[in-house]
Design a protein around this motif. Structure first.
Motif, PDB file in Angstrom:
ATOM      1  N   ILE A  23      57.645   7.160 -63.064  1.00 16.45           N
ATOM      2  CA  ILE A  23      56.646   6.544 -62.190  1.00 16.45           C
ATOM      3  C   ILE A  23      57.061   6.696 -60.733  1.00 16.45           C
ATOM      4  CG2 ILE A  23      55.631   4.321 -61.501  1.00 16.45           C
ATOM      5  CD1 ILE A  23      55.761   3.590 -64.549  1.00 16.45           C
ATOM      6  N   CYS A  27      54.790   8.841 -58.171  1.00 14.60           N
ATOM      7  CA  CYS A  27      54.026   8.065 -57.188  1.00 14.60           C
ATOM      8  C   CYS A  27      54.634   8.068 -55.798  1.00 14.60           C
ATOM      9  CB  CYS A  27      53.886   6.621 -57.663  1.00 14.60           C
ATOM     10  SG  CYS A  27      52.936   6.461 -59.173  1.00 14.60           S
ATOM     11  N   ALA A  31      54.475   3.974 -55.305  1.00 14.53           N
ATOM     12  CA  ALA A  31      55.024   3.134 -56.368  1.00 14.53           C
ATOM     13  C   ALA A  31      55.055   1.669 -55.953  1.00 14.53           C
ATOM     14  CB  ALA A  31      56.422   3.606 -56.754  1.00 14.53           C
ATOM     15  N   TYR A  34      52.316  -0.145 -57.543  1.00 13.82           N
ATOM     16  CA  TYR A  34      52.603  -0.386 -58.959  1.00 13.82           C
ATOM     17  C   TYR A  34      53.502  -1.611 -59.104  1.00 13.82           C
ATOM     18  CZ  TYR A  34      54.487   0.388 -63.626  1.00 13.82           C
ATOM     19  OH  TYR A  34      54.887   0.227 -64.922  1.00 13.82           O
ATOM     20  N   ASN A  38      52.630  -5.282 -60.956  1.00 12.65           N
ATOM     21  CA  ASN A  38      53.443  -5.851 -62.028  1.00 12.65           C
ATOM     22  C   ASN A  38      54.001  -7.223 -61.644  1.00 12.65           C
ATOM     23  OD1 ASN A  38      53.444  -4.179 -64.410  1.00 12.65           O
ATOM     24  ND2 ASN A  38      54.244  -2.599 -63.078  1.00 12.65           N
ATOM     25  N   TYR A  61      60.850  -6.325 -60.526  1.00 11.96           N
ATOM     26  CA  TYR A  61      59.954  -5.503 -59.708  1.00 11.96           C
ATOM     27  C   TYR A  61      60.013  -5.903 -58.239  1.00 11.96           C
ATOM     28  CZ  TYR A  61      57.924  -3.095 -63.675  1.00 11.96           C
ATOM     29  OH  TYR A  61      57.747  -2.286 -64.774  1.00 11.96           O
TER      30      TYR A  61
END
Length: 80
Positions: A23, A27, A31, A34, A38, A61
């Motif tokens: 990922i 990305c 990212a 993302y 999350n 994250y």
């Protein structure tokens, strides 16, 4: 013992690494969105699903997002 927060077994790739590595590579700076998604997901659902483990995933994250932001800020300070 399986670490479902930092290195979930179901996210390991056959050739090594983890899904998050793919990922990040695919990305790039995108990212961060993302990660944000999350973080929201895990914080919003922790009472109904996952409890403390969901909060730890959100923190995982968030730590990645903080690291990405720190790198950006260092680059700005260095004139890059």
């Amino acid at each position: 013992m399986t670490d479902n927060v930092n290195h979930p077994a179901h996210y390991k790739l056959p050739g090594g690494g983890e899904t998050i590595d793919f990922i990040d590579a695919a990305c790039g700076e995108g990212a961060e969105y993302y990660y944000q998604g999350n973080i929201l997901k895990y914080v919003c659902r922790y009472r109904e699903k996952g409890g403390a483990e969901s909060l730890k995933k959100a923190r995982w994250y968030l730590d990645r997002l903080i690291g990405m932001q720190e790198i950006k800020e260092m680059g700005l300070r260095d004139g890059k």
